[in-house]
Design an enzyme around this catalytic site. Structure first.
Site, PDB file in Angstrom:
ATOM      1  N   PRO A 113       0.800  -1.261   0.079  1.00 43.22           N
ATOM      2  CA  PRO A 113      -0.013  -0.149   0.135  1.00 43.22           C
ATOM      3  C   PRO A 113       0.602   1.266   0.084  1.00 43.22           C
ATOM      4  CG  PRO A 113      -0.135  -1.006   2.141  1.00 43.22           C
ATOM      5  CD  PRO A 113       0.569  -2.105   1.250  1.00 43.22           C
ATOM      6  N   ASN A 114       0.243   2.225  -0.877  1.00 44.25           N
ATOM      7  CA  ASN A 114       0.884   3.561  -0.840  1.00 44.25           C
ATOM      8  C   ASN A 114       2.088   3.819  -1.748  1.00 44.25           C
ATOM      9  OD1 ASN A 114      -1.336   4.900   0.748  1.00 44.25           O
ATOM     10  ND2 ASN A 114      -0.412   3.676   2.494  1.00 44.25           N
TER      11      ASN A 114
ATOM     12  N   ARG B 151       5.015  10.939  -2.736  1.00 48.51           N
ATOM     13  CA  ARG B 151       4.632  10.638  -1.135  1.00 48.51           C
ATOM     14  C   ARG B 151       6.012  10.981  -0.423  1.00 48.51           C
ATOM     15  NH1 ARG B 151       4.849   4.544   1.266  1.00 48.51           N
ATOM     16  NH2 ARG B 151       3.876   5.202   3.406  1.00 48.51           N
TER      17      ARG B 151
ATOM     18  N   TYR C 248      11.148   8.718   0.922  1.00 51.18           N
ATOM     19  CA  TYR C 248      11.039   7.773  -0.455  1.00 51.18           C
ATOM     20  C   TYR C 248      11.530   8.209  -1.525  1.00 51.18           C
ATOM     21  CZ  TYR C 248       8.012   5.740   3.158  1.00 51.18           C
ATOM     22  OH  TYR C 248       7.514   5.052   4.386  1.00 51.18           O
TER      23      TYR C 248
ATOM     24  N   ASN D  28       8.084  -5.568  -1.031  1.00 48.37           N
ATOM     25  CA  ASN D  28       7.721  -4.509  -0.105  1.00 48.37           C
ATOM     26  C   ASN D  28       6.562  -4.257   0.143  1.00 48.37           C
ATOM     27  OD1 ASN D  28       7.805  -2.201   1.299  1.00 48.37           O
ATOM     28  ND2 ASN D  28       8.812  -0.964  -0.088  1.00 48.37           N
TER      29      ASN D  28
ATOM     30  N   ALA E 145       3.204  -0.960   4.725  1.00 46.36           N
ATOM     31  CA  ALA E 145       2.675  -0.808   6.068  1.00 46.36           C
ATOM     32  C   ALA E 145       2.082  -2.336   6.419  1.00 46.36           C
ATOM     33  CB  ALA E 145       1.591   0.274   6.091  1.00 46.36           C
TER      34      ALA E 145
ATOM     35  N   GLU F  76      12.670  -9.605   1.526  1.00 48.86           N
ATOM     36  CA  GLU F  76      11.933  -8.595   1.933  1.00 48.86           C
ATOM     37  C   GLU F  76      12.586  -7.251   1.639  1.00 48.86           C
ATOM     38  OE1 GLU F  76      11.339  -8.663   6.168  1.00 48.86           O
ATOM     39  OE2 GLU F  76      10.334  -6.569   6.386  1.00 48.86           O
TER      40      GLU F  76
ATOM     41  N   HIS G 149      12.660  -2.710   1.880  1.00 51.41           N
ATOM     42  CA  HIS G 149      11.929  -1.486   2.428  1.00 51.41           C
ATOM     43  C   HIS G 149      12.906  -0.397   1.802  1.00 51.41           C
ATOM     44  CE1 HIS G 149       9.057  -3.331   4.974  1.00 51.41           C
ATOM     45  NE2 HIS G 149      10.304  -4.146   5.452  1.00 51.41           N
TER      46      HIS G 149
ATOM     47  N   ARG H 103      13.171   4.474  12.588  1.00 49.14           N
ATOM     48  CA  ARG H 103      11.923   5.146  12.330  1.00 49.14           C
ATOM     49  C   ARG H 103      11.249   4.824  13.787  1.00 49.14           C
ATOM     50  NH1 ARG H 103       9.569   4.884   6.541  1.00 49.14           N
ATOM     51  NH2 ARG H 103       8.126   6.655   7.598  1.00 49.14           N
TER      52      ARG H 103
HETATM   53  C1  DQA Z   1       8.457   0.952   3.594  1.00 47.90           C
HETATM   54  C2  DQA Z   1       8.401   1.088   5.182  1.00 47.90           C
HETATM   55  C3  DQA Z   1       7.135   1.028   5.900  1.00 47.90           C
HETATM   56  O1  DQA Z   1       7.140   1.084   7.351  1.00 47.90           O
HETATM   57  C4  DQA Z   1       5.939   1.948   5.257  1.00 47.90           C
HETATM   58  O2  DQA Z   1       4.695   1.681   5.988  1.00 47.90           O
HETATM   59  C5  DQA Z   1       6.007   1.956   3.895  1.00 47.90           C
HETATM   60  C6  DQA Z   1       7.416   2.009   2.911  1.00 47.90           C
HETATM   61  C7  DQA Z   1       9.669   1.602   3.145  1.00 47.90           C
HETATM   62  O3  DQA Z   1       9.809   1.159   1.833  1.00 47.90           O
HETATM   63  O4  DQA Z   1      10.655   2.165   3.537  1.00 47.90           O
HETATM   64  O5  DQA Z   1       4.935   2.121   3.331  1.00 47.90           O
HETATM   65  O6  DQA Z   1       7.909  -0.498   3.466  1.00 47.90           O
END
Ligand code: DQA
Length: 138
Positions: free
Chosen positions: A9-10, A17, A22, A71, A74, A95, A97, A104
């Site tokens: 998501p997002n 964003r 990011y 990835n 959230a 995995e 990120h 964070r």
């Molecule tokens: C994320 C880190 C997550 O905590 C966050 O909710 C994201 C992006 C990252 O790629 O840094 O949406 O996965």
């Protein structure tokens, strides 16, 4: 070599964003760079904001592809379902990120993916995806 990048998501909003966290690049642009760099790899990309769709995609590809770069955004910090899906399939999952989640908020320090992933790459910006791809080529 058949790999898929799955974004949660997002992450469809990358470029717009929170650019200070990011970056300024859209994932579509970055994905085109990866396809250009890894011409010998069959590289696919899937994004969804919906947990069940992410689980569906992991199930769909998870018995035939060579690797999944995930990835879960959230959902990383909440989803028992995605963790169970990774356990259920045979394709290894790395995995990733973009940000260093350990630097964070505390809720981002928990991952339901890490215990079932082949490995974890985080904190290198979009390059985290590139490093994950490389991990499957070695
Ligand atoms: C994320 C880190 C997550 O905590 C966050 O909710 C994201 C992006 C990252 O790629 O840094 O949406 O996965």
């Amino acid at each position: 070599m058949k790999l898929i990048i799955i974004n949660g998501p997002n992450l469809n909003l990358l470029g717009k964003r929170e650019p200070e966290v990011y970056g300024n690049k859209t994932f579509e642009d970055y994905f085109a760079d990866l396809q250009f760099k890894y011409k010998d790899v069959q590289l696919e990309y899937f994004q969804s904001n919906i947990e069940g769709e992410l689980i569906g995609k992991i199930q769909e590809v998870g018995f035939s592809y060579d690797g999944i770069v995930l990835n879960a955004a959230a959902y990383t910090h909440t989803s028992v379902g995605i963790g169970d899906a990774i356990k259920a399939v045979t394709t290894p999952v790395v995995e990733v990120h973009i940000s260093n989640t350990h630097k964070r908020e505390e809720f981002r320090h928990v991952s339901y993916i890490s215990p079932v992933a082949k490995g974890v790459i985080l904190g290198f910006g979009l390059q985290s995806y590139d490093l994950a791809i490389q991990s499957f080529l070695k």
